[in-house]
Design a protein around this motif. Structure first.
Motif, mmCIF file in Angstrom:
data_model
loop_
_atom_site.group_PDB
_atom_site.id
_atom_site.type_symbol
_atom_site.label_atom_id
_atom_site.label_comp_id
_atom_site.label_asym_id
_atom_site.label_seq_id
_atom_site.Cartn_x
_atom_site.Cartn_y
_atom_site.Cartn_z
ATOM 1 N N PRO A 84 29.103 -17.787 -35.287
ATOM 2 C CA PRO A 84 27.707 -17.444 -35.555
ATOM 3 C C PRO A 84 26.668 -17.803 -34.366
ATOM 4 O O PRO A 84 25.519 -17.564 -34.225
ATOM 5 N N ASN A 85 27.401 -18.669 -33.554
ATOM 6 C CA ASN A 85 26.427 -19.063 -32.461
ATOM 7 C C ASN A 85 27.345 -19.738 -31.284
ATOM 8 O O ASN A 85 28.719 -19.753 -31.551
ATOM 9 N N LEU A 86 26.846 -20.028 -30.031
ATOM 10 C CA LEU A 86 27.814 -20.549 -28.922
ATOM 11 C C LEU A 86 28.318 -21.773 -29.196
ATOM 12 O O LEU A 86 29.586 -21.898 -28.838
ATOM 13 N N LYS A 87 27.728 -22.709 -30.081
ATOM 14 C CA LYS A 87 28.318 -23.686 -30.330
ATOM 15 C C LYS A 87 29.706 -23.447 -31.140
ATOM 16 O O LYS A 87 30.717 -23.993 -31.053
ATOM 17 N N GLY A 88 29.471 -22.645 -32.167
ATOM 18 C CA GLY A 88 30.704 -22.381 -33.105
ATOM 19 C C GLY A 88 31.566 -21.649 -32.289
ATOM 20 O O GLY A 88 33.091 -21.797 -32.298
ATOM 21 N N TYR A 89 31.327 -20.707 -31.127
ATOM 22 C CA TYR A 89 32.050 -19.995 -30.230
ATOM 23 C C TYR A 89 32.968 -21.098 -29.548
ATOM 24 O O TYR A 89 34.213 -20.878 -29.414
ATOM 25 N N VAL A 102 30.737 -11.346 -34.417
ATOM 26 C CA VAL A 102 29.163 -11.810 -34.677
ATOM 27 C C VAL A 102 28.562 -10.880 -35.573
ATOM 28 O O VAL A 102 29.147 -10.063 -36.206
ATOM 29 N N PHE A 103 27.208 -11.093 -36.128
ATOM 30 C CA PHE A 103 27.034 -10.362 -37.077
ATOM 31 C C PHE A 103 25.396 -10.150 -37.015
ATOM 32 O O PHE A 103 24.602 -10.687 -36.311
ATOM 33 N N GLY A 104 25.127 -9.006 -37.605
ATOM 34 C CA GLY A 104 23.599 -8.532 -37.705
ATOM 35 C C GLY A 104 23.519 -7.789 -39.031
ATOM 36 O O GLY A 104 24.168 -7.376 -39.348
ATOM 37 N N SER A 105 22.112 -7.633 -39.082
ATOM 38 C CA SER A 105 21.654 -7.047 -40.424
ATOM 39 C C SER A 105 20.911 -5.531 -39.999
ATOM 40 O O SER A 105 19.969 -5.751 -39.184
ATOM 41 N N ALA A 106 20.995 -4.693 -40.799
ATOM 42 C CA ALA A 106 20.392 -3.581 -40.722
ATOM 43 C C ALA A 106 19.046 -3.626 -41.523
ATOM 44 O O ALA A 106 18.041 -2.741 -41.470
ATOM 45 N N SER A 107 18.702 -4.787 -41.862
ATOM 46 C CA SER A 107 17.561 -4.815 -42.975
ATOM 47 C C SER A 107 16.794 -6.253 -42.307
ATOM 48 O O SER A 107 17.209 -7.165 -42.035
ATOM 49 N N GLU A 108 15.448 -5.874 -41.892
ATOM 50 C CA GLU A 108 14.769 -6.889 -41.279
ATOM 51 C C GLU A 108 14.447 -8.050 -42.232
ATOM 52 O O GLU A 108 14.432 -9.267 -41.903
ATOM 53 N N ALA A 109 14.252 -7.684 -43.538
ATOM 54 C CA ALA A 109 13.917 -8.628 -44.520
ATOM 55 C C ALA A 109 15.248 -9.715 -44.768
ATOM 56 O O ALA A 109 15.090 -10.864 -45.116
ATOM 57 N N ALA A 120 16.381 -8.118 -33.992
ATOM 58 C CA ALA A 120 16.461 -8.225 -32.313
ATOM 59 C C ALA A 120 16.465 -9.769 -31.872
ATOM 60 O O ALA A 120 17.546 -9.762 -30.853
ATOM 61 N N GLU A 121 15.937 -10.548 -32.458
ATOM 62 C CA GLU A 121 16.185 -12.046 -31.989
ATOM 63 C C GLU A 121 17.540 -12.489 -32.323
ATOM 64 O O GLU A 121 18.402 -13.165 -31.465
ATOM 65 N N SER A 122 18.340 -12.091 -33.494
ATOM 66 C CA SER A 122 19.620 -12.377 -33.850
ATOM 67 C C SER A 122 20.408 -11.798 -32.858
ATOM 68 O O SER A 122 21.435 -12.483 -32.533
ATOM 69 N N ILE A 123 20.376 -10.730 -32.353
ATOM 70 C CA ILE A 123 21.194 -10.125 -31.563
ATOM 71 C C ILE A 123 21.286 -10.764 -30.087
ATOM 72 O O ILE A 123 22.263 -10.924 -29.556
ATOM 73 N N GLU A 124 19.867 -11.187 -29.994
ATOM 74 C CA GLU A 124 19.824 -11.836 -28.638
ATOM 75 C C GLU A 124 20.403 -13.306 -28.601
ATOM 76 O O GLU A 124 21.217 -13.586 -27.461
ATOM 77 N N ARG A 125 20.368 -13.983 -29.715
ATOM 78 C CA ARG A 125 21.414 -15.191 -29.782
ATOM 79 C C ARG A 125 22.613 -14.987 -29.617
ATOM 80 O O ARG A 125 23.534 -15.638 -29.311
ATOM 81 N N PHE A 126 23.282 -13.713 -29.970
ATOM 82 C CA PHE A 126 24.715 -13.515 -29.822
ATOM 83 C C PHE A 126 25.168 -12.932 -28.361
ATOM 84 O O PHE A 126 26.232 -13.181 -28.264
ATOM 85 N N ALA A 127 24.204 -12.773 -27.757
ATOM 86 C CA ALA A 127 24.461 -12.336 -26.395
ATOM 87 C C ALA A 127 25.315 -13.177 -25.623
ATOM 88 O O ALA A 127 26.556 -12.694 -25.256
ATOM 89 N N PRO A 128 24.988 -14.489 -25.641
ATOM 90 C CA PRO A 128 25.932 -15.232 -24.869
ATOM 91 C C PRO A 128 27.280 -15.328 -25.291
ATOM 92 O O PRO A 128 28.112 -15.612 -24.435
ATOM 93 N N VAL A 129 27.339 -15.279 -26.630
ATOM 94 C CA VAL A 129 28.613 -15.549 -27.362
ATOM 95 C C VAL A 129 29.607 -14.328 -26.855
ATOM 96 O O VAL A 129 30.574 -14.550 -26.509
ATOM 97 N N VAL A 130 28.912 -13.203 -27.063
ATOM 98 C CA VAL A 130 29.598 -11.971 -26.451
ATOM 99 C C VAL A 130 30.139 -11.836 -25.261
ATOM 100 O O VAL A 130 31.455 -11.608 -24.834
#
Length: 304
Positions: A84-89, A102-109, A120-130
Motif C-alpha cells: 500500500p505504500n513505498l515502505k511496504g514495497y 496497488v489499489f484505488g477506488s472508483a468512489s471518492e467517498a 487522485a491523492e491515493s494514486i499519487e502516493r502509489f506512483a513511486p511504488v509503481v
C-alpha cells in the motif's frame, strides 16, 4: 445461438491474502503456507499471498516475511503481494514477489473513508511504488475497488471507473482488476465498468473480481466472459467476508468459478478435486464449512 467464450481462463486465487486478512483469530504462517502449497498443487498459476501493511492495521498479515520465505515456489507460478505504500514495497523486496498490487477506488467517498485521501491523492502516493517496481522488473497490478457500487455513495458511474483506470495507466500500472467490492453489481453494470476500463487497458490486462454478496458473482463472471475477459480473481472456499455489509458473503469461491468455467468447456488448468481439498484444509482449520456451493455438494457426495 453462438457466444464465443475465451478458450482459457487464468484465475488468481486471493484466499491467502484478501481471504484471510479480516479473520479475527490468528492463522499461523504454516497454515497459510500449507494453503498456498495446496493451491499450486491444484494447478493455480497466480496466488495473492500476503500484504505489507502495518501490523497495527492488519495484524493477520504481520507474518508476511515468514509466509513468503516458507513457500516452496513452483516455476510458472506468479506470487503477488499487496504493497500500500513505498515502505511496504521496500519491505516486500527481501521476499522477491513476482508482482505487487496497488489499489484505488472508483468512489471518492470510499477513498476518503478507507485511506483518508482523495482518489487522485491515493494514486499519487502509489506512483513511486509503481516506478520502483517497474525499474526492478517487478510486475504491477492495480486493484480498482467499488467499480459498480459503494457502501457510502451508492451507484458508481462508469465515467468514474474510466477516470480511475486512466490515473492508474498514467502512473505505469500494467494491468487492473475491476472489483465489485460490495457485491452489488449485476451483469449489465459490470459490463459497463469493464467497457470503461477498456478505454485505457487492453482486454488481456483486465481482470474481474466479483463479490457474491447478492448472489450475482457467477452471473457477473459470465457477463465479463462474454466480453472476452479471461482473467478473474476468486477466493478458495469463498474466504473473506465483506466488511461493509453485515453478514454478507465476500469473495466468490474459486471452486464455484472453476465449475462454471469447466462446464463451458473453458480450460483453467485447475484440478477441481484438489482445489476442493485446499478449501476444506483451510476451512477445517478455521472451524467452519467452505463457503462454496460446489465444495459443499462434492464434499457431501464424498461423505455419502
Amino acid at each position: 445461438m453462438s457466444i464465443t467464450y475465451p478458450r482459457q481462463v487464468r484465475l488468481i486465487d486471493v484466499g491467502p491474502r484478501d481471504g484471510l486478512q479480516n479473520e479475527k483469530s490468528p492463522v499461523p504462517a504454516e497454515v497459510k503456507i500449507g494453503l498456498v502449497h495446496r493451491l499450486q498443487q491444484a494447478g493455480l498459476k497466480e496466488i495473492e499471498v500476503t500484504s505489507y501493511v502495518s501490523p497495527k492495521w492488519v495484524p493477520q498479515m504481520a507474518d508476511n516475511h515468514e509466509v513468503m520465505s516458507g513457500i516452496e515456489r513452483q516455476p510458472g507460478v506468479r506470487y503477488s503481494v499487496l504493497t500500500p505504500n513505498l515502505k511496504g514495497y521496500e519491505a516486500s523486496l527481501a521476499d522477491r514477489p513476482d508482482e505487487v498490487v496497488v489499489f484505488g477506488s472508483a468512489s471518492e467517498a470510499f477513498s476518503q473513508k478507507n485511506i483518508n485521501c482523495s482518489i487522485a491523492e491515493s494514486i499519487e502516493r502509489f506512483a513511486p511504488v509503481v516506478e520502483a517496481a517497474r525499474a526492478q522488473g517487478i510486475a504491477v497490478r492495480g486493484a480498482m475497488s467499488c467499480t459498480v457500487g459503494c457502501p457510502y455513495e451508492g451507484e458508481v458511474a462508469p465515467e468514474r471507473v474510466a477516470y480511475l483506470a486512466g490515473l492508474l495507466k498514467g502512473i505505469g500500472v500494467q494491468r487492473v482488476d475491476v472489483a465489485d467490492t460490495i457485491g452489488v453489481g449485476t451483469p449489465l453494470k459490470v459490463q459497463r465498468a469493464v467497457e470503461a476500463t477498456l478505454q485505457h487497458f487492453a482486454i488481456d490486462d483486465v481482470s474481474g473480481h466479483f463479490h457474491d454478496t447478492y448472489g450475482q458473482a457467477l452471473s457477473n463472471t459470465l457477463a465479463a466472459l462474454q466480453m472476452g475477459v479471461w482473467n478473474f480473481q476468486s477466493s478458495v472456499a469463498g474466504l473473506g467476508g465483506c466488511p461493509y455489509a453485515k453478514g454478507a458473503t465476500g469473495n466468490v469461491a474459486t471452486e464455484d468459478v472453476v465449475y462454471l468455467l469447466h462446464g463451458l468447456g473453458i480450460d483453467t488448468g485447475i484440478d477441481l478435486d484438489r482445489l476442493i481439498d485446499a478449501g476444506a484444509y483451510v476451512s477445517d482449520f478455521l472451524g467452519r464449512k467452505p463457503n462454496s456451493r460446489v465444495a459443499t455438494a462434492v464434499l457431501n457426495k464424498r461423505a455419502g
